[in-house]
Design a protein around this motif. Structure first.
Motif, PDB file in Angstrom:
ATOM      1  N   ILE A  21      55.399  61.418  24.049  1.00  0.00           N
ATOM      2  CA  ILE A  21      55.424  62.777  24.607  1.00  0.00           C
ATOM      3  C   ILE A  21      54.352  63.631  23.941  1.00  0.00           C
ATOM      4  O   ILE A  21      53.594  64.339  24.620  1.00  0.00           O
ATOM      5  CB  ILE A  21      56.816  63.414  24.435  1.00  0.00           C
ATOM      6  N   ASN A  22      54.257  63.548  22.615  1.00  0.00           N
ATOM      7  CA  ASN A  22      53.266  64.356  21.885  1.00  0.00           C
ATOM      8  C   ASN A  22      51.843  63.986  22.263  1.00  0.00           C
ATOM      9  O   ASN A  22      50.987  64.861  22.428  1.00  0.00           O
ATOM     10  CB  ASN A  22      53.472  64.212  20.373  1.00  0.00           C
ATOM     11  N   LYS A  25      50.914  65.370  25.605  1.00  0.00           N
ATOM     12  CA  LYS A  25      50.684  66.820  25.514  1.00  0.00           C
ATOM     13  C   LYS A  25      49.307  67.140  24.940  1.00  0.00           C
ATOM     14  O   LYS A  25      48.722  68.180  25.240  1.00  0.00           O
ATOM     15  CB  LYS A  25      51.754  67.468  24.619  1.00  0.00           C
ATOM     16  N   GLU A  26      48.790  66.230  24.103  1.00  0.00           N
ATOM     17  CA  GLU A  26      47.550  66.520  23.359  1.00  0.00           C
ATOM     18  C   GLU A  26      46.279  66.098  24.090  1.00  0.00           C
ATOM     19  O   GLU A  26      45.227  66.699  23.873  1.00  0.00           O
ATOM     20  CB  GLU A  26      47.588  65.794  22.001  1.00  0.00           C
ATOM     21  N   ILE A  47      55.259  68.566  30.987  1.00  0.00           N
ATOM     22  CA  ILE A  47      53.857  68.465  30.572  1.00  0.00           C
ATOM     23  C   ILE A  47      52.953  68.672  31.772  1.00  0.00           C
ATOM     24  O   ILE A  47      53.139  68.060  32.822  1.00  0.00           O
ATOM     25  CB  ILE A  47      53.563  67.074  29.950  1.00  0.00           C
ATOM     26  N   LYS A  49      49.134  68.276  32.690  1.00  0.00           N
ATOM     27  CA  LYS A  49      47.796  67.778  32.345  1.00  0.00           C
ATOM     28  C   LYS A  49      47.124  67.247  33.605  1.00  0.00           C
ATOM     29  O   LYS A  49      47.809  66.798  34.529  1.00  0.00           O
ATOM     30  CB  LYS A  49      47.906  66.626  31.327  1.00  0.00           C
TER      31      LYS A  49
END
Length: 221
Positions: A21-22, A25-26, A47, A49
Motif C-alpha cells: 500500500i505504501n 502511494k509513493e 489511492i 495514481k
C-alpha cells in the motif's frame, strides 16, 4: 528511478501488505494488466495514481517507452490483475530490460496462488516444479511426456472450461490413482480444495458447474 513489482490480492482484498500500500502511494505511476480491475483495488485502498496499461498484448511495444521514463527519474509500480507480476502474468520483458539498463528493481513479497494451493494439498512441498499453464495444442503432449518421470510435486494453472480435459490427460499420463488436489477460488467466498486420486477428482468435477481460478497439484512419481 526504480521499478517496483507489487503483488496484489488473488481474491480477498485484505491480503495486500502494508508495504505494498505504501509503495503504491509513493510511486509516480502504476502499470496495470487491466486498468479497470486495478482501478477497483486502488479505489478500495483510497489511492489515486495514474494507471497505465501494461499487458501481454502491448508489452513488446511499451517496454522501451517505460524504460525511458524510468531512466528519466520516474518511479513505477508494476501490478497484475491478481498475484505476483511475472508469475503467469506480464512482467518478465520489462524486468529483463531494466536489468540490462541498470535500473533498480525491487519485488515485494505477497500473494500468489500456487503457494497456498501447494500447502493446502497435503502433498510433499519440500521439492516441487511450477508448470503454470500447459500449452493448449502444440507442445502439450511433449510436455506431458516429459513430466511422466517427474519425481517432484507438480503445480499447474488451468481455466474452468479446460479442467476436466486436463485432469483426464493427467490420469492418462500419470495414472488414475496418482494423488492430486484441485484448489478453486482461493481466498474468495466459495474457496474449495478437493483432494484424492486423479480419478476421484475427475468424478467429483464431472457433476459440477466449474467456475473460478484453478490450481492443480499432482504428486510426483
Amino acid at each position: 528511478m526504480k521499478l517496483y513489482l507489487v503483488p496484489t490480492p488473488i481474491g480477498n482484498l485484505e491480503d495486500i501488505t502494508l508495504r505494498a500500500i505504501n509503495i503504491l502511494k509513493e510511486v509516480d505511476a502504476v502499470l496495470a494488466e487491466d486498468t479497470r480491475t486495478s482501478g477497483v483495488l486502488m479505489k478500495h485502498l483510497g489511492i489515486s495514481k495514474p494507471l497505465h496499461s501494461y499487458h501481454i498484448f502491448n508489452e513488446h511495444q511499451t517496454v522501451q517507452r517505460l524504460v525511458a521514463q524510468l531512466k528519466g527519474g520516474k518511479t513505477l509500480a508494476l501490478i497484475s490483475d491478481a498475484g505476483t507480476p511475472s508469475i503467469s502474468d506480464p512482467g518478465f520483458l520489462l524486468v529483463r530490460e531494466c536489468i540490462k539498463q541498470d535500473i533498480p528493481i525491487e519485488c515485494l513479497p505477497g500473494p500468489t496462488a500456487f503457494v497456498p494451493a501447494l500447502v493446502n494439498s497435503g502433498l510433499p512441498a519440500d521439492r516441487f516444479t511450477f508448470e503454470g499453464f500447459l500449452p493448449h495444442k502444440k507442445g502439450r503432449q511433449t510436455r506431458l511426456t516429459e513430466l511422466v518421470g517427474e519425481s517432484r510435486t507438480m503445480i499447474f494453472y488451468e481455466s474452468p472450461h479446460r479442467l476436466l480435459k486436463t485432469l483426464e490427460q493427467f490420469a492418462e499420463y500419470f495414472g488414475p490413482d496418482r494423488p492430486a488436489s484441485v484448489s478453486r477460488e482461493l481466498t474468495k467466498l466459495f474457496e474449495e480444495t478437493i483432494r484424492g486420486t486423479l480419478q476421484e477428482i475427475i468424478t467429483y468435477f464431472a457433476e459440477k458447474t466449474i467456475k473460478g481460478e484453478i490450481v492443480i497439484v499432482v504428486q510426483g512419481k
